[in-house]
Write an enzyme that holds these catalytic residues in place. Sequence first.
Site, mmCIF file in Angstrom:
data_model
loop_
_atom_site.group_PDB
_atom_site.id
_atom_site.type_symbol
_atom_site.label_atom_id
_atom_site.label_comp_id
_atom_site.label_asym_id
_atom_site.label_seq_id
_atom_site.Cartn_x
_atom_site.Cartn_y
_atom_site.Cartn_z
ATOM 1 C CG HIS A 40 34.885 33.902 45.488
ATOM 2 N ND1 HIS A 40 35.609 33.862 46.674
ATOM 3 C CD2 HIS A 40 34.039 32.682 45.435
ATOM 4 C CE1 HIS A 40 35.610 32.845 47.307
ATOM 5 N NE2 HIS A 40 34.702 32.080 46.620
ATOM 6 C CG ASP A 331 36.772 26.362 45.775
ATOM 7 O OD1 ASP A 331 35.438 26.425 45.498
ATOM 8 O OD2 ASP A 331 37.230 25.950 46.642
#
Length: 453
Positions: A40, A331
């Site tokens: 994101h 991540d």
Amino acid sequence: MTLRILLLLLLVVYFGDVFGQKVVRDGDMELSLVHVVWRHGDRSPIVTFNSDPFQEDYWKFGGGGWGQLSPLGMKQHLNLGKLLRNRYVDIQNSTYSLLPAVYSSKAIYVRSTDLNRTLISATANLLGMYGQNEYGSIGGFDYPEVEGWPKGFIPMPIHTVDYDTDYIGNMDCDCPRRTWLWNMVKQSDFIQSWLQLPNVSYVLNTTRALINQNAELEDFWVVPDALYIEQIHYNETLRQLNTWYSDEFYDQMTVVNDQIYLFQYGVFDGQKIEMQNMDMGRELLKIRAGSLMNDISDRIALKSSCQYINSSSKHCKWINELKYYTYSAHDETIYSVLVALGIQEYTIKPHGYPLYAAAVIIEFWRNTTSNSDYFKVLYHAQDGDGINVFTSNIPGCSSDYCSIDVLNNVSMYLKPDKPMTEWCTVVDNNNNQSIISYFITVVFVVLVQYCLN
């Protein structure tokens, strides 16, 4: 307007430039399917530490509160969507014209973890890839041509599952086995020795004193993560309000945090840690990356089988038409792929973890001469960067195109022993079972002796 639409559709059918099947070649190689895993965009902190002056009330964007995508994060994914369009969509300057010029529900599938920031990142990404007015979509056909509707914007479905049981996209899903493995590894001689290193103990002890809480290793990321975001949005105020903050100490924290990341994914500086007859590196990575890697490799295998072996099967229709599958995630999701492939040191240094809007891409190629399957791995590090090939850095690969056997071997090596709903509940209780068995045996012997007497 109806006549205009009919004329455009006739042109589409004639030239096949929107819904037609694309054949993308690089010499003998033919591109069949693309998987993209992206992080994101920029967000507010998910949580912060006790002494942080920037508590939740400071974060107003994106609806307000913890973990919300910022306008900067939306922009980052708009840009990534445009970059992906330039590479894969049928336009003049694309590298591989695999995808149609206008969105096709059969060619594209988007999956997101069930959080606001990943869902909105996916929306922003698709806006950049297919939602602009000059992209060729037709008002009244692809979207409503009414006042207030952005011209060219086509709403595209984003699929999701429950966040706590998303074993593919959420590396922190509910999984007692992962917690059990990590708690065991923390007690290993290797980790205990690392904790005693002067620079490590100094950073950990100093940080805990400064934040006024005893952060465990797995929670240490909260501090550098919050400080990283505060540098983006409140840089000057950060240095005024947080009197102990310094760039030097922040850098020291990130070095320690990056190392903790590696440990959590089973990377121990080349050393093998065995506990309870298990390779802990493999077990940790299996529980984190196994589901995602097998989801990707299984889809590629099905695509290959259907497209090149059994293309007439009615069960193959959907996969034959599918060209682009993407995961809007985190991540740690990207990190799991990079570590599984052994390329984390080439792709994410010096940052230590995937940055906002980072993306790892796995392309499936077929050699039409030898009828062999290959894959290519690419990485987009952050907004503003391009897309670079890293296939040759993968162990067992020597060029930009690598035998699909390498990817399959990685996936099989990390394949969970059972479905994740079951595997996550498997924790070692042999010791407890031994104690219970011993207790039952003792009781049985006592009862027998009592009865005999």
